[in-house]
Design an enzyme around this catalytic site. Structure first.
Site, PDB file in Angstrom:
ATOM      1  N   ASP A   1      21.851 -21.538 -41.178  1.00  0.00           N
ATOM      2  CA  ASP A   1      20.666 -21.037 -40.468  1.00  0.00           C
ATOM      3  C   ASP A   1      20.832 -21.038 -38.951  1.00  0.00           C
ATOM      4  O   ASP A   1      20.356 -20.134 -38.265  1.00  0.00           O
ATOM      5  CB  ASP A   1      19.430 -21.840 -40.877  1.00  0.00           C
ATOM      6  CG  ASP A   1      19.050 -21.579 -42.332  1.00  0.00           C
ATOM      7  OD1 ASP A   1      19.239 -20.430 -42.775  1.00  0.00           O
ATOM      8  OD2 ASP A   1      18.588 -22.504 -43.017  1.00  0.00           O
TER       9      ASP A   1
ATOM     10  N   ASP B   1      10.643 -32.783 -38.815  1.00  0.00           N
ATOM     11  CA  ASP B   1      11.733 -32.489 -37.869  1.00  0.00           C
ATOM     12  C   ASP B   1      11.254 -31.705 -36.658  1.00  0.00           C
ATOM     13  O   ASP B   1      11.481 -32.109 -35.513  1.00  0.00           O
ATOM     14  CB  ASP B   1      12.849 -31.675 -38.546  1.00  0.00           C
ATOM     15  CG  ASP B   1      13.579 -32.473 -39.614  1.00  0.00           C
ATOM     16  OD1 ASP B   1      13.559 -33.714 -39.530  1.00  0.00           O
ATOM     17  OD2 ASP B   1      14.149 -31.847 -40.529  1.00  0.00           O
TER      18      ASP B   1
ATOM     19  N   ARG C   1      15.422 -15.675 -41.144  1.00  0.00           N
ATOM     20  CA  ARG C   1      15.859 -16.112 -39.811  1.00  0.00           C
ATOM     21  C   ARG C   1      15.915 -14.977 -38.785  1.00  0.00           C
ATOM     22  O   ARG C   1      15.410 -15.123 -37.679  1.00  0.00           O
ATOM     23  CB  ARG C   1      17.199 -16.854 -39.873  1.00  0.00           C
ATOM     24  CG  ARG C   1      17.217 -18.247 -40.558  1.00  0.00           C
ATOM     25  CD  ARG C   1      15.921 -18.914 -40.689  1.00  0.00           C
ATOM     26  NE  ARG C   1      15.952 -20.265 -41.190  1.00  0.00           N
ATOM     27  CZ  ARG C   1      15.505 -20.655 -42.385  1.00  0.00           C
ATOM     28  NH1 ARG C   1      15.030 -19.771 -43.250  1.00  0.00           N
ATOM     29  NH2 ARG C   1      15.509 -21.914 -42.737  1.00  0.00           N
TER      30      ARG C   1
ATOM     31  N   SER D   1      15.609 -30.770 -49.484  1.00  0.00           N
ATOM     32  CA  SER D   1      15.381 -29.920 -48.318  1.00  0.00           C
ATOM     33  C   SER D   1      15.026 -28.545 -48.867  1.00  0.00           C
ATOM     34  O   SER D   1      15.808 -27.919 -49.588  1.00  0.00           O
ATOM     35  CB  SER D   1      16.658 -29.848 -47.472  1.00  0.00           C
ATOM     36  OG  SER D   1      16.583 -28.718 -46.632  1.00  0.00           O
TER      37      SER D   1
HETATM   38  N1  ARG Z   1      22.159 -21.960 -48.489  1.00  0.00           N
HETATM   39  C1  ARG Z   1      21.104 -21.038 -48.259  1.00  0.00           C
HETATM   40  C2  ARG Z   1      21.447 -20.088 -47.164  1.00  0.00           C
HETATM   41  O1  ARG Z   1      22.307 -20.376 -46.409  1.00  0.00           O
HETATM   42  C3  ARG Z   1      19.784 -21.727 -48.051  1.00  0.00           C
HETATM   43  C4  ARG Z   1      19.552 -22.357 -46.728  1.00  0.00           C
HETATM   44  C5  ARG Z   1      18.222 -22.990 -46.734  1.00  0.00           C
HETATM   45  N2  ARG Z   1      17.899 -23.605 -45.551  1.00  0.00           N
HETATM   46  C6  ARG Z   1      17.310 -24.815 -45.470  1.00  0.00           C
HETATM   47  N3  ARG Z   1      16.990 -25.225 -44.307  1.00  0.00           N
HETATM   48  N4  ARG Z   1      17.091 -25.560 -46.512  1.00  0.00           N
HETATM   49  O2  ARG Z   1      20.872 -19.034 -47.049  1.00  0.00           O
END
Ligand code: ARG
Length: 395
Positions: free
Chosen positions: A120, A12, A91, A172
């Protein structure tokens, strides 16, 4: 216009380098090592092959552990009571570095690889704006025309962007020191057990050793400093705990999670190291704190802290104020906790602290008992007075 892109090296974000270049941006990629356990040596080469002007790679493991994971541990923050916030914590740190490099390299925009339906994007953008409200934030995923991975691969091939030939898992995955989050693919059927190939660092119970492993964690003023008497940096300590506890099949989480955008999603996590630390820290806190402070943390701080972190509000005055509260309590968290790992379970089996409020002499039922039982009667009469009054008027 110059732009800094948060770059993982995957398909990506590699496609994004080219896509952004085509729209007139001079792209500089930024990659942080937050303990995702991947070799980052190849990153600059990959980024440049995709069209980046420059590629920055830095090791942030220690900063991530000390400035992001540790405060969250001190707050005993678990989103919806279960998730130790691994992805949510990386993040704001990455955003902070994007802002730093945007200033240093005179870039007017930053970009990230998050989708339009996840959390995110919120964490990236709110963190960037909290630190520099004039930066433009671009999220190609929300704008571009690709509708599938295949379309992205085709585009990558067309522009000779290197893509891994190996067949990717259908998940993912977001990985760092504090945990791994696994989404998509077969996990989306919430009625079914996640397939074994979804997990990376925790063994299935059937394959874990019969014999338990005992570990001892030492804390100094709220910071874990030693594992089995060996002094370690925090990031090293977490990563050792990940392997020791993961070996015993401890640290898997399966949760139907309430995302910020309103969706319920099924999330599977592996966070053995983080969860061992939560268990140990909580135990030591319960030993050294009076009940009012301990209950206040559990009932007012932990939930609030988790929500703030989850919702991308890391750089908020409330988070800083809650940190001040937790750091104040953390001053008493000095001591050792012994834990036992076996067949997917973790139990605290012993603790000691110079600030322990436990008095065996007071707690014992043996002849050593120094508690005056007569006091109990007076206590009950006074504490029970409201109940007596209520009892007399019961309707
Ligand atoms: N649901 C989790 C969170 O919001 C994990 C997010 C993971 N991100 C990803 N790009 N797979 O913190």
């Amino acid at each position: 216009m110059r732009l800094i892109l948060a770059y993982s090296g995957g398909l990506d974000t590699s496609v994004m380098v080219r896509w952004l270049s085509e729209r007139g941006y001079e792209v500089i990629t930024y990659t942080a090592d937050v303990g995702q356990g991947e070799e980052l040596d190849q990153i600059p080469q990959k980024a440049k092959a995709a069209g980046a002007k420059e590629a920055i790679v830095e090791d942030l493991k220690e900063e991530f552990a000390n400035d992001f994971c540790l405060p969250t541990l001190r707050a005993l923050a678990l989103y919806e009571g279960k998730y130790p916030l691994s992805a949510s914590l990386s993040r704001p740190l990455i955003a902070k570095r994007l802002v730093h490099y945007a200033k240093e390299l005179d870039a007017k925009a930053v970009a990230h690889g998050s989708t339009g339906k996840g959390n995110d994007q919120v964490r990236f953008e709110l963190s960037v704006w909290a630190l520099n409200p004039s930066l433009e934030v671009i999220a190609p995923f929300r704008e571009w025309e690709f509708r599938s991975r295949e379309e992205e691969v085709e585009y990558a091939m067309r522009f000779k962007i290197p893509v891994k030939a190996t067949k990717e898992k259908p998940y993912s995955i977001d990985k760092n020191l504090w945990g791994i989050s696994i989404e998509c693919g077969p996990i989306e059927d919430i009625s079914k057990e996640p397939p074994e190939d979804a997990f990376e660092i925790t063994k299935p119970i059937e394959k874990t050793p019969q014999e338990p492993t005992y570990i001892e964690l030492e804390f100094l003023e709220g910071k874990p400093i030693k594992l089995n008497s060996e002094a370690l940096s925090l990031s090293e300590l977490i990563s050792r705990l990940n392997s020791i506890a993961g070996e015993h099949g401890f640290g898997r989480i399966d949760i139907i999670e309430s995302r910020l955008v309103g969706i319920k999603s099924r999330e599977v996590y592996e966070a053995p190291g983080a969860l061992v630390l939560y268990e140990a820290y909580r135990d030591l806190l319960s030993t050294v704190l009076d009940r009012y402070s301990f209950h206040y943390l559990l009932s007012h701080i932990s939930h609030e802290y988790a929500k703030i972190v989850y919702e991308g509000l890391w750089f908020s005055p409330l988070r800083e104020a809650l940190d001040a509260f937790c750091n104040s309590l953390a001053k008493r968290v000095t001591g050792k906790v012994r834990l036992k790992l076996q067949k997917g379970s973790l139990r605290v089996v012993g603790r000691e602290s110079p600030y322990s409020l436990y008095s065996e002499e007071l707690a014992t039922y043996s002849p050593m008992d120094s508690f005056d039982h007569k006091d109990g009667g007076a206590f009950c009469r006074v504490f029970g007075l409201p109940m007596k009054l209520l009892g007399k008027t019961r309707c």
